[in-house]
Write an enzyme that holds these catalytic residues in place. Structure first.
Site, PDB file in Angstrom:
ATOM      1  N   HIS A   1       1.759   2.214   2.610  1.00  6.21           N
ATOM      2  CA  HIS A   1       2.273   3.134   3.629  1.00  6.21           C
ATOM      3  C   HIS A   1       3.389   2.371   4.345  1.00  6.21           C
ATOM      4  O   HIS A   1       3.317   1.140   4.463  1.00  6.21           O
ATOM      5  CB  HIS A   1       1.232   3.471   4.700  1.00  6.21           C
ATOM      6  CG  HIS A   1      -0.033   4.091   4.198  1.00  6.21           C
ATOM      7  ND1 HIS A   1      -1.064   3.356   3.696  1.00  6.21           N
ATOM      8  CD2 HIS A   1      -0.450   5.378   4.188  1.00  6.21           C
ATOM      9  CE1 HIS A   1      -2.063   4.162   3.370  1.00  6.21           C
ATOM     10  NE2 HIS A   1      -1.718   5.395   3.647  1.00  6.21           N
TER      11      HIS A   1
ATOM     12  N   ASP B   1       2.101  -0.150   6.717  1.00  7.89           N
ATOM     13  CA  ASP B   1       1.420  -1.340   6.175  1.00  7.89           C
ATOM     14  C   ASP B   1       2.422  -2.462   5.962  1.00  7.89           C
ATOM     15  O   ASP B   1       2.106  -3.632   6.123  1.00  7.89           O
ATOM     16  CB  ASP B   1       0.794  -1.078   4.794  1.00  7.89           C
ATOM     17  CG  ASP B   1      -0.138   0.103   4.775  1.00  7.89           C
ATOM     18  OD1 ASP B   1      -0.802   0.342   5.789  1.00  7.89           O
ATOM     19  OD2 ASP B   1      -0.190   0.783   3.733  1.00  7.89           O
TER      20      ASP B   1
HETATM   21  C1  XLS Z   1      -7.477   7.813   3.076  1.00  4.63           C
HETATM   22  C2  XLS Z   1      -6.581   7.880   1.958  1.00  4.63           C
HETATM   23  C3  XLS Z   1      -5.251   7.159   2.118  1.00  4.63           C
HETATM   24  C4  XLS Z   1      -4.276   7.581   1.065  1.00  4.63           C
HETATM   25  C5  XLS Z   1      -2.860   7.239   1.342  1.00  4.63           C
HETATM   26  O1  XLS Z   1      -8.645   8.187   3.012  1.00  4.63           O
HETATM   27  O2  XLS Z   1      -7.257   7.417   0.830  1.00  4.63           O
HETATM   28  O3  XLS Z   1      -5.412   5.789   2.140  1.00  4.63           O
HETATM   29  O4  XLS Z   1      -4.618   7.058  -0.193  1.00  4.63           O
HETATM   30  O5  XLS Z   1      -2.443   7.710   2.556  1.00  4.63           O
END
Ligand code: XLS
Ligand code: CA
Ligand code: CA
Length: 440
Positions: free
Chosen positions: A100, A103
């Site tokens: 993201h 991140d």
């Molecule tokens: C959350 C999601 C998230 C997605 C990406 O539960 O898994 O991490 O994979 O935003």
């Protein structure tokens, strides 16, 4: 930049009899299975959020793992995260990563400063990619953590929030394109509702589609050739999320004409939250030609929330790889470990033990799925079960030739048909799978 994991050597394939915990026993990257190397088929990816950022914080307590990467300053930490991530990928032989925007680099308060700092972090990633050849499986924007997204992003009642999400997605797409990303994910963390008493569902759904359309148009205009993905999840954090499961998302994408640009990113734990099996979600996607990518993890059968555990259930991994092979393998997608070590597994080496466990479980899954297909008993059984559709009335129905009156004529001529039905043979088939899995 220094080494972060001095005690960890490069993890190698040593075969099933190896007693070395820092080795692969089933994942042999160069071994050819079903015409492709395991590396090419499995396309493992590291998730930046869990691995580089997740420190074990939960709603009952603070973090247990040190993810400061020897830096107290945020920008310095963002850079060190990159170096540490590439060291982890190098030592595990992982070729892809996912992130993201937040991140890679955190929120600095103002959007312009946040974007400038994100550019700096992305520069370091690009430099490391050039040195190592590692690839970006997909990027995404975190449009769910900040308080502004409390009522949703694309589905917020506030146009200002919608616009903010658009700005964030624009930047995330630019970074994804800059880093050669193969995919871009929409996970609608807060795109849903807590109560219908305050919700205009029709407008929210239309707006969510509008945001996706804007993203597709912009992404294509700046040269993004990969797949856009929606990642279904039924609940958590919201009571109901619009991207409930594969079937719901496919209907949504088709309704809004987004199905040419989007595919699905299917997460195992989200499947079980929707009360489906992982295999079911994959099957729905593949039957619709919408299978894209996978977030590999597993939930806890007794807890029933989104625990994001590293996948170790070989049975599920085998059924997953069976679907992946039947779908023709990944095109732009791959297996992203959207998985985190348990809060108690806080030591740096646990990062390696958990990835090794997940990679070996999927390697076993691939080996078993390949054997299931080569064995042929399951496919043969299914083909025979539907054989009546290959001739006579079956053929006429499929070709559209038969009318209801023809069906009536057929039924009258046949009389009662119960006695001619074959058994579903579920237990036999489950035992075939066990025999293939445990051919010791
Ligand atoms: C959350 C999601 C998230 C997605 C990406 O539960 O898994 O991490 O994979 O935003
Ligand atoms: Ca996920
Ligand atoms: Ca999850």
């Amino acid at each position: 930049m220094g080494e972060f994991f001095k005690d960890i050597p490069r993890v190698k394939y040593e075969g099933r009899t190896s007693g070395n915990p820092l080795s692969f026993r089933f994942y042999n990257p160069d071994e050819v299975i079903g015409g492709k190397t395991m590396r090419e088929t499995l396309k493992f990816a590291l998730s930046w959020w869990h691995t580089m950022g997740g420190d074990g914080t939960d709603m009952f307590g603070s973090g247990t793992a040190d993810k400061s990467w020897n830096a107290s300053d945020s920008a310095e930490r963002a850079k060190n995260k990159v170096y540490a991530a590439f060291e982890i990928m190098d030592k595990l032989g992982i070729e892809y990563f996912c992130f993201h925007d937040r991140d890679l680099s955190p929120d600095y308060g103002s959007l312009s400063e946040t974007n400038a700092k994100l550019d700096e972090a992305a520069e370091v990633v690009a430099k490391m990619q050039a040195e190592t050849g590692k690839k970006l499986l997909w990027g995404t924007a975190n449009c769910f953590s900040h308080p502004r997204y409390m009522h949703g992003a694309g589905t917020s009642p506030s146009v200002d929030v919608f616009a903010f999400a658009g700005a964030q997605i624009k930047k995330a797409l630019e970074i994804t394109v800059k880093l050669g990303g193969n995919g871009y994910v929409f996970w609608g963390g807060r795109e849903g509702y807590e109560t219908l008493l305050n919700t205009d569902m029709g407008l929210e759904l239309d707006n969510m589609a509008r945001l996706m359309r804007l993203a597709v148009d912009y992404g294509r205009s700046i040269g993004f050739k990969g797949d856009f993905y929606v990642e279904p999840k039924p609940k958590e954090p919201t009571k109901h999320q619009y991207d409930f499961d594969s079937a719901t998302v496919i209907g949504f994408l088709r309704k809004y004409g987004l199905d040419k640009d989007f595919k699905l990113n299917i997460e195992a734990n989200h499947a079980t939250l929707a009360m489906h099996t992982f295999q079911h979600e994959l099957r729905v996607a593949r039957e619709s030609g919408m299978f894209g990518s996978i977030d590999a993890n597993q939930g806890d059968t007794l807890l029933g929330w989104d625990t994001d555990q590293f996948p170790t259930n070989v049975y599920d991994c085998a059924l997953c790889m069976y679907e992946v092979i039947k779908a023709g393998g990944f095109t732009h997608g791959g297996l992203n470990f959207d998985s985190k070590a348990r809060r108690g597994s806080f030591a740096p080496e646990d990062i390696f033990h958990s990835y090794i466990a997940g990679m070996d479980a999927f390697a076993l899954g691939l080996r078993i799925a390949d054997k299931m297909i080569a064995d042929g008993r399951i496919d043969k059984f299914v083909a025979e079960r539907y054989a009546s559709w290959n001739e006579g009335m079956g053929k006429d129905i499929i070709s559209g030739k038969a009318s209801l009156a023809d069906l009536e004529k057929h039924a009258l001529a046949k009389g009662e048909v119960t006695a001619s039905l074959g058994s579903g043979r579920q237990e036999y088939l489950e035992n075939v799978m066990n025999a293939i899995m445990f051919n010791l």
